[in-house]
Every structure is written in C-alpha cells, then in structure tokens.
Design an enzyme around this catalytic site. Structure first.
Site, PDB file in Angstrom:
ATOM      1  N   LYS A 115       0.804  -1.349  -0.194  1.00  0.00           N
ATOM      2  CA  LYS A 115      -0.201   0.080  -0.027  1.00  0.00           C
ATOM      3  C   LYS A 115       0.941   1.176  -0.060  1.00  0.00           C
ATOM      4  CE  LYS A 115      -1.723   1.698   3.857  1.00  0.00           C
ATOM      5  NZ  LYS A 115      -1.253   3.136   4.327  1.00  0.00           N
ATOM      6  N   ARG A 172      -4.426  10.845   4.258  1.00  0.00           N
ATOM      7  CA  ARG A 172      -3.252  12.019   4.398  1.00  0.00           C
ATOM      8  C   ARG A 172      -2.160  11.805   3.306  1.00  0.00           C
ATOM      9  NH1 ARG A 172      -0.977  14.360   8.884  1.00  0.00           N
ATOM     10  NH2 ARG A 172       1.010  13.799   7.685  1.00  0.00           N
ATOM     11  N   ASP A 206      -4.669  13.148  13.261  1.00  0.00           N
ATOM     12  CA  ASP A 206      -5.292  12.033  13.206  1.00  0.00           C
ATOM     13  C   ASP A 206      -4.995  11.234  14.401  1.00  0.00           C
ATOM     14  OD1 ASP A 206      -2.905  10.960  12.891  1.00  0.00           O
ATOM     15  OD2 ASP A 206      -2.805  10.602  10.975  1.00  0.00           O
TER      16      ASP A 206
HETATM   17  C1  UD1 Z   1       4.572   6.483   6.229  1.00  0.00           C
HETATM   18  C2  UD1 Z   1       3.632   5.557   6.213  1.00  0.00           C
HETATM   19  C3  UD1 Z   1       3.049   5.142   7.779  1.00  0.00           C
HETATM   20  C4  UD1 Z   1       4.121   4.600   8.389  1.00  0.00           C
HETATM   21  C5  UD1 Z   1       5.159   5.762   8.422  1.00  0.00           C
HETATM   22  C6  UD1 Z   1       6.481   5.515   9.055  1.00  0.00           C
HETATM   23  C7  UD1 Z   1       2.400   6.182   4.095  1.00  0.00           C
HETATM   24  C8  UD1 Z   1       1.173   5.970   3.235  1.00  0.00           C
HETATM   25  N1  UD1 Z   1       2.387   5.838   5.237  1.00  0.00           N
HETATM   26  O1  UD1 Z   1       3.810   7.790   6.700  1.00  0.00           O
HETATM   27  O2  UD1 Z   1       2.126   3.779   7.384  1.00  0.00           O
HETATM   28  O3  UD1 Z   1       3.764   4.516   9.758  1.00  0.00           O
HETATM   29  O4  UD1 Z   1       5.471   6.200   7.023  1.00  0.00           O
HETATM   30  O5  UD1 Z   1       6.839   4.285   8.643  1.00  0.00           O
HETATM   31  O6  UD1 Z   1       3.448   5.541   3.367  1.00  0.00           O
HETATM   32  N2  UD1 Z   1       6.985  14.145  10.663  1.00  0.00           N
HETATM   33  C9  UD1 Z   1       7.142  15.816  11.213  1.00  0.00           C
HETATM   34  N3  UD1 Z   1       7.025  16.645  10.348  1.00  0.00           N
HETATM   35  C10 UD1 Z   1       7.008  16.095   8.924  1.00  0.00           C
HETATM   36  C11 UD1 Z   1       7.041  14.783   8.620  1.00  0.00           C
HETATM   37  C12 UD1 Z   1       6.753  13.979   9.423  1.00  0.00           C
HETATM   38  O7  UD1 Z   1       7.252  15.758  12.335  1.00  0.00           O
HETATM   39  O8  UD1 Z   1       7.344  17.160   7.843  1.00  0.00           O
HETATM   40  C13 UD1 Z   1       6.829  13.275  11.762  1.00  0.00           C
HETATM   41  C14 UD1 Z   1       5.136  12.645  11.702  1.00  0.00           C
HETATM   42  O9  UD1 Z   1       4.498  13.204  12.716  1.00  0.00           O
HETATM   43  C15 UD1 Z   1       5.836  11.257  12.536  1.00  0.00           C
HETATM   44  C16 UD1 Z   1       7.270  10.916  12.109  1.00  0.00           C
HETATM   45  O10 UD1 Z   1       7.623  12.245  11.539  1.00  0.00           O
HETATM   46  O11 UD1 Z   1       5.931  11.167  13.966  1.00  0.00           O
HETATM   47  C17 UD1 Z   1       7.219   9.900  10.863  1.00  0.00           C
HETATM   48  O12 UD1 Z   1       6.251  10.348   9.869  1.00  0.00           O
HETATM   49  P1  UD1 Z   1       6.816   9.962   8.379  1.00  0.00           P
HETATM   50  O13 UD1 Z   1       7.839   9.129   8.112  1.00  0.00           O
HETATM   51  O14 UD1 Z   1       6.686  11.202   7.576  1.00  0.00           O
HETATM   52  O15 UD1 Z   1       5.376   9.195   8.016  1.00  0.00           O
HETATM   53  P2  UD1 Z   1       4.452   9.234   6.905  1.00  0.00           P
HETATM   54  O16 UD1 Z   1       5.124   9.391   5.536  1.00  0.00           O
HETATM   55  O17 UD1 Z   1       3.184  10.098   7.304  1.00  0.00           O
END
Ligand code: UD1
Length: 433
Positions: free
Chosen positions: A39, A109, A133
């Site tokens: 996914k 998201r 969320d």
């Molecule tokens: C993706 C996955 C999700 C998985 C996550 C971590 C998809 C659709 N989703 O989510 O299933 O759990 O990777 O492996 O691929 N953060 C910030 N600022 C930012 C970006 C992120 O603070 O600009 C924080 C987030 O709040 C979170 C952490 O960094 O606490 C990790 O987020 P991230 O790796 O970006 O996850 P996603 O890409 O949203």
C-alpha cells in the site's frame, strides 16, 4: 470537478465495507498465504505517474480502499485510472489540474504527496492541509521546508495550501531533521524534474521509498543512493510514462506471519521479501517462533506461549511502527513482561485499551508500552480504530475465548486486500458482518 468523469473501473477498488469482523478463537492457523504490492508504495507510485503524460502501468496493486481514494485524487487532477486484475492503467494528461481538495486529503493523508509532484509538473499546486489524526498532529513541516529550499513559496488560504514555484524548482542540499518517509518521497518527486542536483541527507531508507525511486528511474529520472541515508537526484527536463511492479507489502506479510504465531499455528507467507522484515522476524524468533525464510517466502511456526521480548519502533531497518500493535497483541499472551517503545508516533496507543477489554494487562508510560503477559484473553466487542489496530485486535481474537467483534473493521480494508478471505483460508473462524 475536473477529470472526475474520467474514473472508469473494470473492477472496483472499494470493498463493500461492513462495520464488523467477528472472530471465534481457538483454531491454530495453517497453510499458505500470498501478499500483494505494498500500500505504502502503490499510493506513491500513483502520484509519481502525474510527472509524465501518457499511459503508465502499475502491476501488483492491491484492491484496497486507500488505492480507491488515490484514484479519486488522480481523477480530480485529470488522470484516468482503469483496473485490470491487479494492474492499474493510468493515463496522465498533458495539462493536469494542480489541485487536491479537502474531502480527499481528509480521507487519506498520503494525498499530500501530490504537492511535490504537481509543483514540479505544473509550477503550482493547491492542496488542502491535512488535519491531525489518531496518531497525533503529524505535521508536514519537513515537506514544506524542503520544497521552499527548492524555490517553492506557500500561502495558507482558508485551509488550502497554495504552492507556487515562480522560477521553477531548483536543486539544493536538504538535511531532514528526521528520516520522514513522506517528506523524502515528496522531495524526490519534486527534485526529479528540478534544475540541477538535489541532495537529501538523513533520508528515509524504507523499501517502499526505494521502490518509488526505482519507478522514477524507469520513467527517466536520475536518482542515486535510494535505500541509503543520502540520496542524490539529478534533475531531468522531462519524464516518460513507464511500467512497474510494486514491491511486496511487508506489513501484510508480517501481519499474517504473526497471525500464525499468535494462534500457535504454522503459516507460510509467499510472494514477499523476507529481508524487508529482518527486525520483525528477529523479534518473533526471540519470542519463541520458529522462523524459516526462502528467497520470496517466510514460514513462521508459533510457540505454545510466547516468551516476553522488548522492542522499539524505529525508521527502517528498525522495527516498523505499523507492526507495533500486532506485535503487542502477540506479546499480550507471553509468559512474562515485555516493553514496547514507540519512537515514531507520539500517540499510537488507542488499541491498548481495546486489548485490555479482552483481558490483556497492558499500560502505557509515555512512549513505552508495558505488556504483562496473561494466559487468557476473552472475546468481546472492541473498536478497530485504525488499520493496524484493527488487524491487531483480529489477531488477539484468534486466541481469545469465545467471540471477538471488531467494530470499525472497515479500517482493515484500507490496507489489506481480501483479509477475511485470506484468514479464513488459513483456518481462522472469521466472518464479516
Ligand atoms: C508513512 C506511512 C505510515 C508509516 C510511516 C512510518 C504511508 C502512506 N504511510 O507515513 O504507514 O507509519 O511512514 O514508517 O506511506 N513528521 C514531522 N514532520 C514532517 C513529517 C513527519 O514531524 O514534516 C513526523 C510525523 O508526525 C511522525 C514521524 O515524523 O511522527 C514519521 O512520519 P513519516 O515518516 O513522515 O510518516 P508518513 O510518511 O506520514
């Protein structure tokens, strides 16, 4: 609404979505189950197609609800998307409509990923800002900071993020504060056609992210270092449509492996990449599972009762946060106390109260989850509040006395294609109401 009339389907992605999955515990699972594409890769590849006009083919795409939502996002931007078995045929227009509206971003998201792609392709993008969320606020500051460094400017108007790149996007050196998967991917999409070279340091190393880089390279991008902490993207003037097979879903594979383990059964998961689950399989072995792997399969044989094991979630190659609830469900029946430490999300603990309703003895302390193993879970009604929580509660139901009803189980349809059917084929007493 532009493009929406372009959505046609020979097979709908959207499952009928009844609210409850009912599990009757007590049967060890046995047999073989195949997984489809990830996914978390397929969604990004769909966005990547927006970078090049023409006909793309993505193979091994699961028919899950999130893919259906992403099809709506692409349709809104003017692309047509046809499913043929497990393939998606995506036709991208010469001039996409650079917008993702709130009703779609709110549903998922990952829609935020179109920001980088549309900025690169159209020089502008209007994307509704995703709210918080169940896992906390989940900001996108790193996405925006990186895109700004590449020359984008943003304005927030009435909840809509309006981005422009008046002089185009240009390559630069970006250092991420945390190896965010989404930020790395957004920047990769933006950098593929920027002028000059972009270097992303402290980049995410997740296999799904590397698979995105692989697909982009097939489209003609020049990306080096994907899968390491430093990625270099040499921008090219234009990209071409391409065909790509999506990398197998390690989360689907890991969930079925744990389903076998928690039920003291033997499950072989095929069409997967065992290497992508190294840490998770190591912890299953430490808990007393017999784990065997081949080139594209994993076989897990569960112990009578697991041994306690500590684990901490971390970016890849660490223990995946999306396997955390399922692993805690497994350890909830261990012969001793385990500690799970959640390092990726501040608030991924709603499932804990639900497992406790089933008789588990778990409490949270800050980012730590203390799991005191119990020898008996008892079935009841529980709330499957997100994809992995719902999966974890079904797993707990496999060993609980009596019947467990997981409500809001339609969350499972967001990430697992044919979940109930696959579990039933392994011998689980499971039905969808
Ligand atoms: C993706 C996955 C999700 C998985 C996550 C971590 C998809 C659709 N989703 O989510 O299933 O759990 O990777 O492996 O691929 N953060 C910030 N600022 C930012 C970006 C992120 O603070 O600009 C924080 C987030 O709040 C979170 C952490 O960094 O606490 C990790 O987020 P991230 O790796 O970006 O996850 P996603 O890409 O949203």
């Amino acid at each position: 609404m532009p493009g929406c009339s372009g959505v046609r389907s020979v097979q709908s992605d959207r499952m009928s979505a009844p609210e409850v999955i009912r599990v009757t515990g007590g049967t060890p699972l046995h047999g073989q189950v195949a997984v489809l594409g990830a996914k978390n890769a397929a969604l990004k590849h769909m966005v990547a197609t927006m970078l090049a006009p023409g006909n793309h083919v993505l193979e091994n795409v699961p028919a899950i609800a999130d893919v259906a939502i992403m099809r709506e996002v692409l349709a809104y931007a003017g692309a047509t998307c046809i499913r043929d078995g497990t393939s998606l045929l995506i036709t991208v227009p010469e001039e996409p409509h650079p917008e993702a509206p709130l009703e779609l971003v709110r549903k998922m998201r990952a829609s935020i990923l179109v920001l980088g792609a549309l900025l690169a392709r159209c020089g502008e993008a209007r994307v509704a800002l995703p709210g918080g969320d169940d896992f906390g606020s989940r900001p996108i500051d790193m996405h925006l900071e990186g895109l700004r460094d590449m020359g984008a400017v943003f304005e927030l108007n009435h909840g809509v993020l309006e981005g422009r790149a008046p002089d185009g996007l240009h390559g630069t050196d970006i250092y991420l504060e945390f190896p965010s998967v989404g930020a790395t991917e957004n920047l990769l999409l933006a950098a593929a056609m920027a002028t000059g070279t972009t270097t992303i340091s402290n980049a995410a190393r997740e296999p799904e992210m590397s698979d995105l880089a692989h697909f982009l390279n097939k489209m003609g991008a020049k990306i080096e270092g994907a899968g390491t902490s430093t990625i270099s993207v040499h921008g090219v003037g234009s990209l071409d449509a391409a065909t790509h097979r999506v990398v197998p879903d390690r989360l689907e594979a890991g969930t079925y492996a744990l389903a076998g383990a928690i039920s003291s059964g033997v499950v072989r998961v095929v069409d997967c990449v065992p290497d992508h689950l190294r840490m998770e399989l190591r912890k299953m072995a430490a808990a007393g599972c017999e784990v065997t792997t081949g080139e594209d399969w994993i076989e897990v044989s569960g112990p009578d009762r697991p041994q306690p094991v500590d684990f901490a979630t971390l970016p890849y190659p660490g223990f995946h946060t999306d396997m955390h609830p399922q692993m805690v469900a497994f350890l909830s029946i261990a012969d001793g106390t385990s500690i799970a430490t959640e390092n990726v999300y501040a608030a991924r603990f709603r499932y804990v109260g639900e497992l406790n309703r089933m008789g588990a003895n778990i409490h949270t302390d800050g980012q730590h989850v203390v799991v005191r193993g119990t020898n008996r879970l008892s079935g009841c009604e529980v709330d499957g509040c997100d994809i992995r929580a719902a999966a974890a509660l079904v797993l707990a139901g496999l060993v609980a006395d009596g019947t467990t009803s997981v409500v809001h189980a339609d969350h499972i349809d967001r990430g697992y294609a044919g979940f109930v059917e696959k579990m039933r084929a392994l011998g689980a007493g499971i039905t969808r109401l």
